[in-house]
Enzyme design. Sequence first.
Site, PDB file in Angstrom:
ATOM      1  N   CYS A   2       4.502   4.167   7.921  1.00 58.82           N
ATOM      2  CA  CYS A   2       4.060   4.751   9.190  1.00 58.82           C
ATOM      3  C   CYS A   2       2.629   5.258   9.089  1.00 58.82           C
ATOM      4  O   CYS A   2       2.152   5.597   8.008  1.00 58.82           O
ATOM      5  CB  CYS A   2       4.933   5.952   9.535  1.00 58.82           C
ATOM      6  N   ARG A  27      -1.094  -0.877   7.074  1.00 57.68           N
ATOM      7  CA  ARG A  27      -0.051  -0.173   6.318  1.00 57.68           C
ATOM      8  C   ARG A  27       1.324  -0.790   6.533  1.00 57.68           C
ATOM      9  O   ARG A  27       2.241  -0.528   5.757  1.00 57.68           O
ATOM     10  CB  ARG A  27      -0.003   1.305   6.755  1.00 57.68           C
ATOM     11  N   TRP A  74       7.185   2.384  10.752  1.00 53.71           N
ATOM     12  CA  TRP A  74       7.818   1.416   9.849  1.00 53.71           C
ATOM     13  C   TRP A  74       9.252   1.918   9.679  1.00 53.71           C
ATOM     14  O   TRP A  74       9.475   2.978   9.095  1.00 53.71           O
ATOM     15  CB  TRP A  74       7.071   1.390   8.517  1.00 53.71           C
ATOM     16  N   ASN A  99       5.560  10.851   9.407  1.00 53.59           N
ATOM     17  CA  ASN A  99       5.684   9.878   8.307  1.00 53.59           C
ATOM     18  C   ASN A  99       6.623  10.489   7.280  1.00 53.59           C
ATOM     19  O   ASN A  99       6.522  11.681   7.021  1.00 53.59           O
ATOM     20  CB  ASN A  99       4.365   9.688   7.555  1.00 53.59           C
ATOM     21  N   GLY A 100       7.412   9.657   6.620  1.00 51.18           N
ATOM     22  CA  GLY A 100       8.271  10.181   5.558  1.00 51.18           C
ATOM     23  C   GLY A 100       9.724  10.180   5.997  1.00 51.18           C
ATOM     24  O   GLY A 100      10.093   9.512   6.975  1.00 51.18           O
ATOM     25  N   GLU A 481       2.805 -11.539 -11.422  1.00 49.49           N
ATOM     26  CA  GLU A 481       1.952 -11.166 -10.293  1.00 49.49           C
ATOM     27  C   GLU A 481       1.730 -12.367  -9.367  1.00 49.49           C
ATOM     28  O   GLU A 481       1.738 -12.223  -8.140  1.00 49.49           O
ATOM     29  CB  GLU A 481       0.625 -10.594 -10.832  1.00 49.49           C
ATOM     30  N   LYS A 485       2.807 -12.456  -5.417  1.00 53.67           N
ATOM     31  CA  LYS A 485       1.871 -12.771  -4.327  1.00 53.67           C
ATOM     32  C   LYS A 485       2.445 -13.876  -3.448  1.00 53.67           C
ATOM     33  O   LYS A 485       2.393 -13.792  -2.225  1.00 53.67           O
ATOM     34  CB  LYS A 485       0.495 -13.221  -4.857  1.00 53.67           C
ATOM     35  N   GLU A 488       5.343 -12.527  -1.355  1.00 51.62           N
ATOM     36  CA  GLU A 488       4.958 -11.543  -0.339  1.00 51.62           C
ATOM     37  C   GLU A 488       4.371 -12.177   0.903  1.00 51.62           C
ATOM     38  O   GLU A 488       4.683 -11.762   2.013  1.00 51.62           O
ATOM     39  CB  GLU A 488       3.879 -10.612  -0.906  1.00 51.62           C
ATOM     40  N   HIS A 504      16.324 -20.754 -22.046  1.00 53.17           N
ATOM     41  CA  HIS A 504      17.501 -19.884 -22.141  1.00 53.17           C
ATOM     42  C   HIS A 504      18.196 -19.712 -20.792  1.00 53.17           C
ATOM     43  O   HIS A 504      18.982 -18.787 -20.617  1.00 53.17           O
ATOM     44  CB  HIS A 504      17.107 -18.525 -22.725  1.00 53.17           C
ATOM     45  N   LYS A 603       1.779  -1.021   3.224  1.00 51.06           N
ATOM     46  CA  LYS A 603       0.715  -0.907   2.220  1.00 51.06           C
ATOM     47  C   LYS A 603       0.946   0.294   1.312  1.00 51.06           C
ATOM     48  O   LYS A 603       1.087   0.168   0.123  1.00 51.06           O
ATOM     49  CB  LYS A 603      -0.634  -0.792   2.935  1.00 51.06           C
TER      50      LYS A 603
HETATM   51  C1  F6R Z   1       1.924  -5.905  -3.848  1.00 51.60           C
HETATM   52  C2  F6R Z   1       1.561  -4.504  -3.700  1.00 51.60           C
HETATM   53  C3  F6R Z   1       2.601  -3.496  -4.042  1.00 51.60           C
HETATM   54  C4  F6R Z   1       1.946  -2.222  -4.606  1.00 51.60           C
HETATM   55  C5  F6R Z   1       3.006  -1.143  -4.835  1.00 51.60           C
HETATM   56  C6  F6R Z   1       2.404   0.088  -5.468  1.00 51.60           C
HETATM   57  O1  F6R Z   1       0.876  -6.759  -3.499  1.00 51.60           O
HETATM   58  O2  F6R Z   1       0.484  -4.161  -3.280  1.00 51.60           O
HETATM   59  O3  F6R Z   1       3.542  -4.011  -4.936  1.00 51.60           O
HETATM   60  O4  F6R Z   1       1.302  -2.538  -5.800  1.00 51.60           O
HETATM   61  O5  F6R Z   1       3.589  -0.803  -3.607  1.00 51.60           O
HETATM   62  O6  F6R Z   1       1.374   0.625  -4.694  1.00 51.60           O
HETATM   63  P1  F6R Z   1       0.261   1.540  -5.323  1.00 51.60           P
HETATM   64  O7  F6R Z   1      -0.544   0.724  -6.258  1.00 51.60           O
HETATM   65  O8  F6R Z   1      -0.549   2.026  -4.143  1.00 51.60           O
HETATM   66  O9  F6R Z   1       0.969   2.662  -6.016  1.00 51.60           O
END
Ligand code: F6R
Length: 608
Positions: A2, A27, A74, A99-100, A481, A485, A488, A504, A603
Amino acid sequence: MCGIVAAVAQRNVQEILLEGLKRLEYRGYDSAGMTVFNDGVLTRHRALGKVAALTAQLDKAALPGFSGIAHTRWATHGKPSEANAHPHHSSDQVAVVHNGIIENYEAIKESLQRSGYAFSSETDTEVIAHLLSEKLADGLSLFDATQQIVNGLGGAYALGVMCAQEPGVVVGARQGSPLVVGVGINEAFLASDPLALLPVTDRFIYLEEGDLVELREQGAIRIVDRHGNDVERPIHTFEHGDGAASKGDYRHYMLKEIFEQPTVIEAALEGRLSAQSVLIESFGPDALALFQRTRHMHIIACGTSYHAGLVARYWLERYAGVPVQVEVASEYRYRHPVVPEGTLFVTLSQSGETADTLAALRFAKTLNYVGSLAICNVPGSSLVRESDMSLMTRAGPEIGVASTKAFTTQLVALMLLTLSVSKAKNQVEYLDIIAALRTLPEVCQRVLALDSQIEILSQAFAEKHHALFLGRGAHYPIALEGALKLKEISYIHAEAYPAGELKHGPLALVDSEMPVISVAPNDDLLEKLKSNLQEVRARGGKLFVFADESVGIDVQEDIRVLTLPHVHEALAPLLYTLPLQLLSYHVAVLKGTDVDQPRNLAKSVTVE
Ligand code: F6R
């Protein structure tokens, strides 16, 4: 997650709030809304979907006024819908954005219902509006009412509230979710992120946990701490400029941020290396003493930041001789970790506000660590403020939900940590790595120049439903990673394995429909990796290999190879991240997904 924007201004706030919401879109959210004090009443508009849907409503019925609160939601409690969108009102006397998560909302709701309050949403937030209404009816001011009710709220919140009785007043509160005050000229604002307010101010106050703030006409700002004392908090000037919040000529923020990597890697190194040496002081005045005492490290993070931690384990063990444990924050915080004497607690976070990582830090402070270090991209963030030491990654604002430049700058910071600990503990300087770090921005530039070739490769993925990523050693986390990506932003199911683990189990998945992506730098595991790739070929799998120019993997019908410039073995994980980011990006564009705001994701994950 949010997003909150609020304003008490000397002009119509509708446009300020709308622009703020658009800037918080990154976000992640599913509905948006706004309440403005308009013609003597609190007037609200809410819309399911994007901020554009709210804008369309406001085009038909504007909401002019000098004070207002706005929100992108959100969903946590209750599905995405207009009724669940914020602001939530109580009898059109009180409006709340939040938020929260209010963990004890059910008990509060039952008690309010017994007192006759009717609920119009499934959210936890609505209880706040009715609680305030109750207190205001007792004759309290909005500020005093908020101060009283927050004591009874369990969980995490950032709040923005208004009431019809006090037209030019907005009250904010922060506990566990970020909230900043924007300081204008005779105007004042609130937001979840300074980026939302950059068109109106570049001066910000980062609220502390437990703070309550009152914004009044003429820009008056009053802050009270968790103990009820009036406090002055420092005003910080936002350093990155507003350009960081625009896409420029790029089609997506993510692409812009991928291409910014040479520049931000250079920024992450600036002033932290002398001609022959790493400058341990970059981590703060106490760093040398602390690193000398460090015998173990626990690295805690989430998502992409966790992958950076996994790479760092290979580096710290090999180059600094320090045993390292890496763990996702949501697991760590509920374990009973055994902390060996001399253990340094390290958190990694782009935002510095990730609820699980922050909770892990707070938990760690109750244990016998020698100290805490935060590697973070946001200087005023909670994680930085609450850690003993910090190192900023200097990636600049990252808007694309899928992390790119934040990850590579974390890796740079972690290599600086490795070199610093090695120097502090063992008196060993890796001059070859230091020299290679200096050339890294230029080598990254050469990899980014392969973009059009990677775009061609991506065509082979657009119709696929699954993909496997392989790597060995420090490139196993890079494979993880790469898979994250792809998942996501293209919604293709992807998994990553250490290449030696394939036989395995996962080898059973390999057939001619399964693309297998591998990173093959020229390191001491190369020959073993090549054997693993043969295992894939023998089962008809289609291989896509990103390989060092010197490794000599031939292009054949079932192997497509893209060669990358040679880089020092230690830095290869950084370099091999770039083509995987570009690959995911182009696959997502081909599939037509929302690259910058992928579905269901947020985000800054400020709830548990
Ligand atoms: C993936 C991504 C998330 C963040 C995770 C932690 O592309 O961005 O997996 O890495 O939510 O966020 P931070 O780094 O802000 O603690």
